[in-house]
Design an enzyme around this catalytic site. Structure first.
Site, PDB file in Angstrom:
ATOM      1  N   PHE A 194      46.728  44.684  32.422  1.00  0.00           N
ATOM      2  CA  PHE A 194      47.026  45.348  33.603  1.00  0.00           C
ATOM      3  C   PHE A 194      45.803  46.131  34.084  1.00  0.00           C
ATOM      4  CE2 PHE A 194      49.379  48.135  36.626  1.00  0.00           C
ATOM      5  CZ  PHE A 194      50.209  47.155  37.374  1.00  0.00           C
ATOM      6  N   ASP A 205      50.945  48.356  25.648  1.00  0.00           N
ATOM      7  CA  ASP A 205      51.587  48.533  26.676  1.00  0.00           C
ATOM      8  C   ASP A 205      52.890  47.544  26.987  1.00  0.00           C
ATOM      9  OD1 ASP A 205      52.472  48.723  29.556  1.00  0.00           O
ATOM     10  OD2 ASP A 205      50.431  48.981  30.406  1.00  0.00           O
ATOM     11  N   TYR A 212      60.959  50.681  35.449  1.00  0.00           N
ATOM     12  CA  TYR A 212      61.404  50.143  36.723  1.00  0.00           C
ATOM     13  C   TYR A 212      61.616  48.508  36.942  1.00  0.00           C
ATOM     14  CZ  TYR A 212      56.382  50.604  37.704  1.00  0.00           C
ATOM     15  OH  TYR A 212      55.295  50.706  37.810  1.00  0.00           O
ATOM     16  N   LYS A 213      61.072  48.071  35.705  1.00  0.00           N
ATOM     17  CA  LYS A 213      61.078  46.710  35.722  1.00  0.00           C
ATOM     18  C   LYS A 213      62.202  46.201  35.057  1.00  0.00           C
ATOM     19  CE  LYS A 213      55.983  46.572  35.900  1.00  0.00           C
ATOM     20  NZ  LYS A 213      54.700  46.787  35.490  1.00  0.00           N
ATOM     21  N   ARG A 246      54.846  34.278  40.588  1.00  0.00           N
ATOM     22  CA  ARG A 246      55.692  34.567  39.515  1.00  0.00           C
ATOM     23  C   ARG A 246      57.271  34.827  39.809  1.00  0.00           C
ATOM     24  NH1 ARG A 246      53.744  40.408  37.272  1.00  0.00           N
ATOM     25  NH2 ARG A 246      54.704  40.884  39.021  1.00  0.00           N
TER      26      ARG A 246
END
Ligand SMILES: *Cc1c(COP(=O)(O)O)cnc(C)c1O
Length: 422
Positions: free
Chosen positions: A128, A207, A232-233, A382
């Site tokens: 990321f 991560d 939050y995913k 995605r």
């Protein structure tokens, strides 16, 4: 055998789905909207909506400052201990704090400081970008004595596992990677990379943002040193909810928090003028936590614990396989390319499809077709699968709408100018 591409087949898979009932636990405000962005912002659990009202009206509104002694102060550890069960860690090895980026900063600095004779950081170009920005900042902060090596992926899809292991030697201080890559969904073999890093005397920092709640993670089994991740995913913690960090128990006392604030102090309410780190994970806290969004993480974590990660992973694999089957039958002839690993053992819970008109197709899906995927440059659409609430019918409908956008050239009215958040 070719995959049936009709809606009735999708409905039959839903009828057999042992997790189908969990969708009821989430707010689905618009049943015609196909939401495939749970890998970016998970849906709102109904229990979180109820808790939000209690938190604001009763805890804040009525209890006022007494709330700190009625659960707020302990929430980082309490929720951390629950997240630990999702990632193969001990309850006292995980705490909720700050953002993923900030936690990565804290642990990267701590790891480099305890490896003074070593100067290299290994990572890859699937990581990321914020992680790489943080590492660049860490190198500058520590006086430019370290060097970050960004190993390129061989194909933009798979992690450069062999090349990375080949770069390990006694000068490497830290190997830091996204366990699941945010664009392609590639999943590293955590145990293998960690063992190789340890053989060279290096520490690992993972991560887990695209893994936690979607992909099995066994930090203790892999003997992983350090990890960070987002809530939050797939944890459905809510926009901007604080992140978590993991430090293996035997490393906790050896590592210091470079942002040494009062929440990580041994006795914060002694208001001593000298910093002394708390024992255990509490030392990795810094300042006052955002209690409202911190507390709202818990209902989503509880749902995953109750449903069970094994069942969640089994459905995720079945759904991404189904999606790839539909891609092959319906979307590949329309110019879509698969940009995720074929091997389900190496794939997280989203499928990336590339297309020359990717961004314009994405805009048409959002604005005209009631489908919400997301878009990652240069051409990836995605499609995120969140097994607790994504149905097979969702996936089928989304693929048919994607096909319609291309067949009817519905994307042509959009220009390829990206909105602020994609
Ligand atoms: C989403 C995500 C983050 C988010 O970082 P924040 O600091 O919470 O904005 C970090 N790393 C990865 C791999 C992610 O997918």
């Amino acid at each position: 055998m070719t995959l049936p591409t009709d809606a009735a087949y999708a409905a039959s898979l839903d009828a057999l789905d042992p997790l189908a009932a969990w969708r009821e636990r989430f707010v689905v405000a618009d049943s015609d909207l196909i939401y495939l962005d749970g890998n970016s912002l998970g849906r709102l659990p109904k229990a979180a909506a109820e808790l939000a009202a209690t938190l604001v009206n009763e805890q804040w509104g009525r209890d006022l400052i007494r709330g700190w002694n009625a659960g707020w102060w302990q929430a980082p550890e309490r929720i951390g201990a629950k997240i630990a069960r999702l990632i193969g860690a001990q309850p006292d090895e995980v705490i909720v704090a700050d953002s993923t980026s900030v936690n990565l900063f804290k642990l990267a600095v701590a790891a480099l400081r305890c490896q003074p004779g070593r100067s290299r950081i290994l990572t890859d170009d699937l990581n990321f970008p914020s992680d790489l920005y943080i590492l660049q900042g860490v190198v500058n902060l520590l006086g430019g004595r370290h060097r970050m090596e960004v190993i390129p992926s061989p194909d933009g899809v798979h992690g450069p596992e062999d090349a990375l292991l080949g770069r390990l030697d006694e000068d490497v201080a830290l190997v830091t990677l996204s366990h699941t890559a945010f664009k392609s969904g590639f999943v590293y073999d955590m145990a293998k990379v960690t063992a190789a890093a340890h053989a060279a005397g290096a520490l690992t920092l993972w991560d887990l943002s695209h893994s936690v709640g979607a992909v099995p993670v066994d930090l203790n089994g892999a003997k992983a040193d350090l990890a960070v991740g987002c809530t939050y995913k797939y944890l459905n913690g809510g926009p901007g909810a604080p992140a978590f960090l993991y430090v293996r128990r035997d490393l906790q006392e050896a590592l210091g928090n470079p942002i040494s604030g009062w929440w990580g102090q041994e006795r914060p309410f002694a208001f001593d003028l000298t910093y002394r780190p708390a024992t255990g994970m509490r030392r990795f806290l810094t300042g006052t936590m955002p209690v409202l969004s911190l507390a709202l993480i818990e209902p989503g974590v509880d749902l995953l614990l109750a449903a069970g990660m094994e069942a969640v992973r089994a459905k995720s694999v079945a759904q991404t396989e189904y999606l790839i089957g539909l891609w092959e039958a319906v979307l590949a002839p329309l110019g879509f390319r698969l940009s995720s690993p074929r091997d389900p053992r190496r794939r997280g819970s989203h499928v990336s499809l590339g297309h020359d008109e990717g961004l314009r197709i994405d805009l048409a899906l959002i604005h005209d077709m009631q489908v919400l995927p997301d878009f990652r440059a240069p051409d990836h659409i995605r499609l995120g699968v969140a097994p607790l609430y994504t149905s097979y019918t969702d996936l089928h409908t989304a693929v048919m709408r994607m096909a319609a956008v291309v067949q009817g050239r519905l994307y042509e009215k959009y220009t390829a100018a990206a909105p602020t958040v994609t």
